[in-house]
Design a protein around this motif. Sequence first.
Motif, PDB file in Angstrom:
ATOM      1  N   GLN A  85       0.816  -1.219   0.000  1.00 24.84           N
ATOM      2  CA  GLN A  85       0.000   0.000   0.000  1.00 24.84           C
ATOM      3  C   GLN A  85       0.849   1.269   0.000  1.00 24.84           C
ATOM      4  O   GLN A  85       0.359   2.335  -0.350  1.00 24.84           O
ATOM      5  CB  GLN A  85      -0.891   0.048   1.245  1.00 24.84           C
ATOM      6  CG  GLN A  85      -2.035  -0.933   1.272  1.00 24.84           C
ATOM      7  CD  GLN A  85      -2.818  -0.783   2.557  1.00 24.84           C
ATOM      8  OE1 GLN A  85      -2.524  -1.442   3.545  1.00 24.84           O
ATOM      9  NE2 GLN A  85      -3.801   0.093   2.553  1.00 24.84           N
ATOM     10  N   VAL A  86       2.107   1.165   0.425  1.00 26.42           N
ATOM     11  CA  VAL A  86       2.955   2.343   0.647  1.00 26.42           C
ATOM     12  C   VAL A  86       3.880   2.562  -0.542  1.00 26.42           C
ATOM     13  O   VAL A  86       4.550   1.640  -1.002  1.00 26.42           O
ATOM     14  CB  VAL A  86       3.784   2.179   1.939  1.00 26.42           C
ATOM     15  CG1 VAL A  86       4.677   3.390   2.173  1.00 26.42           C
ATOM     16  CG2 VAL A  86       2.871   1.939   3.135  1.00 26.42           C
ATOM     17  N   GLN A  87       3.897   3.799  -1.017  1.00 31.51           N
ATOM     18  CA  GLN A  87       4.805   4.182  -2.099  1.00 31.51           C
ATOM     19  C   GLN A  87       5.650   5.352  -1.608  1.00 31.51           C
ATOM     20  O   GLN A  87       5.118   6.391  -1.199  1.00 31.51           O
ATOM     21  CB  GLN A  87       4.010   4.588  -3.337  1.00 31.51           C
ATOM     22  CG  GLN A  87       4.891   5.010  -4.492  1.00 31.51           C
ATOM     23  CD  GLN A  87       4.075   5.483  -5.691  1.00 31.51           C
ATOM     24  OE1 GLN A  87       2.849   5.607  -5.644  1.00 31.51           O
ATOM     25  NE2 GLN A  87       4.764   5.780  -6.777  1.00 31.51           N
ATOM     26  N   TRP A  88       6.959   5.183  -1.648  1.00 26.68           N
ATOM     27  CA  TRP A  88       7.877   6.262  -1.247  1.00 26.68           C
ATOM     28  C   TRP A  88       8.094   7.155  -2.458  1.00 26.68           C
ATOM     29  O   TRP A  88       8.559   6.708  -3.498  1.00 26.68           O
ATOM     30  CB  TRP A  88       9.188   5.685  -0.724  1.00 26.68           C
ATOM     31  CG  TRP A  88       8.934   4.875   0.507  1.00 26.68           C
ATOM     32  CD1 TRP A  88       8.810   3.515   0.585  1.00 26.68           C
ATOM     33  CD2 TRP A  88       8.710   5.373   1.822  1.00 26.68           C
ATOM     34  NE1 TRP A  88       8.521   3.152   1.879  1.00 26.68           N
ATOM     35  CE2 TRP A  88       8.454   4.262   2.655  1.00 26.68           C
ATOM     36  CE3 TRP A  88       8.678   6.652   2.374  1.00 26.68           C
ATOM     37  CZ2 TRP A  88       8.191   4.395   4.018  1.00 26.68           C
ATOM     38  CZ3 TRP A  88       8.423   6.782   3.735  1.00 26.68           C
ATOM     39  CH2 TRP A  88       8.187   5.669   4.538  1.00 26.68           C
ATOM     40  N   LEU A  89       7.737   8.413  -2.348  1.00 20.50           N
ATOM     41  CA  LEU A  89       7.792   9.354  -3.465  1.00 20.50           C
ATOM     42  C   LEU A  89       9.118  10.092  -3.548  1.00 20.50           C
ATOM     43  O   LEU A  89       9.557  10.478  -4.624  1.00 20.50           O
ATOM     44  CB  LEU A  89       6.660  10.382  -3.337  1.00 20.50           C
ATOM     45  CG  LEU A  89       5.242   9.824  -3.262  1.00 20.50           C
ATOM     46  CD1 LEU A  89       4.242  10.934  -2.970  1.00 20.50           C
ATOM     47  CD2 LEU A  89       4.898   9.081  -4.552  1.00 20.50           C
ATOM     48  N   GLN A  90       9.728  10.310  -2.386  1.00 19.79           N
ATOM     49  CA  GLN A  90      10.956  11.104  -2.328  1.00 19.79           C
ATOM     50  C   GLN A  90      11.744  10.723  -1.085  1.00 19.79           C
ATOM     51  O   GLN A  90      11.184  10.566  -0.008  1.00 19.79           O
ATOM     52  CB  GLN A  90      10.580  12.578  -2.259  1.00 19.79           C
ATOM     53  CG  GLN A  90      11.730  13.541  -2.167  1.00 19.79           C
ATOM     54  CD  GLN A  90      11.210  14.966  -2.197  1.00 19.79           C
ATOM     55  OE1 GLN A  90      10.544  15.370  -3.137  1.00 19.79           O
ATOM     56  NE2 GLN A  90      11.511  15.720  -1.151  1.00 19.79           N
ATOM     57  N   GLY A  91      13.052  10.600  -1.225  1.00 21.08           N
ATOM     58  CA  GLY A  91      13.928  10.312  -0.103  1.00 21.08           C
ATOM     59  C   GLY A  91      13.760   8.898   0.411  1.00 21.08           C
ATOM     60  O   GLY A  91      12.983   8.108  -0.113  1.00 21.08           O
ATOM     61  N   GLN A  92      14.524   8.573   1.443  1.00 18.68           N
ATOM     62  CA  GLN A  92      14.395   7.259   2.046  1.00 18.68           C
ATOM     63  C   GLN A  92      14.612   7.334   3.546  1.00 18.68           C
ATOM     64  O   GLN A  92      15.366   8.170   4.037  1.00 18.68           O
ATOM     65  CB  GLN A  92      15.321   6.236   1.404  1.00 18.68           C
ATOM     66  CG  GLN A  92      16.781   6.380   1.727  1.00 18.68           C
ATOM     67  CD  GLN A  92      17.608   5.323   1.004  1.00 18.68           C
ATOM     68  OE1 GLN A  92      17.431   5.074  -0.179  1.00 18.68           O
ATOM     69  NE2 GLN A  92      18.531   4.721   1.717  1.00 18.68           N
ATOM     70  N   VAL A  93      13.928   6.451   4.232  1.00 16.57           N
ATOM     71  CA  VAL A  93      13.988   6.378   5.683  1.00 16.57           C
ATOM     72  C   VAL A  93      15.309   5.725   6.110  1.00 16.57           C
ATOM     73  O   VAL A  93      15.752   4.758   5.488  1.00 16.57           O
ATOM     74  CB  VAL A  93      12.793   5.558   6.215  1.00 16.57           C
ATOM     75  CG1 VAL A  93      12.911   5.268   7.680  1.00 16.57           C
ATOM     76  CG2 VAL A  93      11.489   6.282   5.919  1.00 16.57           C
ATOM     77  N   THR A  94      15.931   6.261   7.141  1.00 21.78           N
ATOM     78  CA  THR A  94      17.090   5.639   7.771  1.00 21.78           C
ATOM     79  C   THR A  94      16.567   4.853   8.967  1.00 21.78           C
ATOM     80  O   THR A  94      15.772   5.369   9.737  1.00 21.78           O
ATOM     81  CB  THR A  94      18.099   6.712   8.246  1.00 21.78           C
ATOM     82  OG1 THR A  94      18.533   7.450   7.104  1.00 21.78           O
ATOM     83  CG2 THR A  94      19.286   6.080   8.938  1.00 21.78           C
TER      84      THR A  94
END
Length: 141
Positions: free
Chosen positions: A53-62
């Motif tokens: 369900q989740v789409q990362w649009l920009q950047g990334q989680v550390t």
Amino acid sequence: MAQRELLQGGCLCGAIRYQVNGLPFDADHCHCSQCRKSAGAVMMSWMDFYYEQVQWLQGQVTEFASSKDIRRGFCQHCGCSLTYRHLDYPQYITLSIASLDLPQKVQPTYHIHTDEQVSWLNIDDNCPRYKAGKTLTKSSN
């Protein structure tokens, strides 16, 4: 919960943005000491989704390993707490409700780890309270 909603959110500085297709299958207020310390708040409000369900649009989680099986995700630029992952449940990802652009769209339905709730916090809602975590099975949703 209805599944046709499109939610968007991100971190404080805007380096990380995401969107979620549908509402979460679960949402809670957590009072555990690790959530308090990682968020810098007296409790943390979370919402649970299936990974697809989740789409990362920009950047990334550390990610930070806060315990053997738990990974907490944050923005490396502003420090905003964004995600929680339990390694035993790889199909799920938990996102901070506060990171939503419209956090009023998701309302938690229960409290967990209330045995660790700060004594001066008085919450007057009708949500069930669990002294520890709420039990899940790997096939739960």
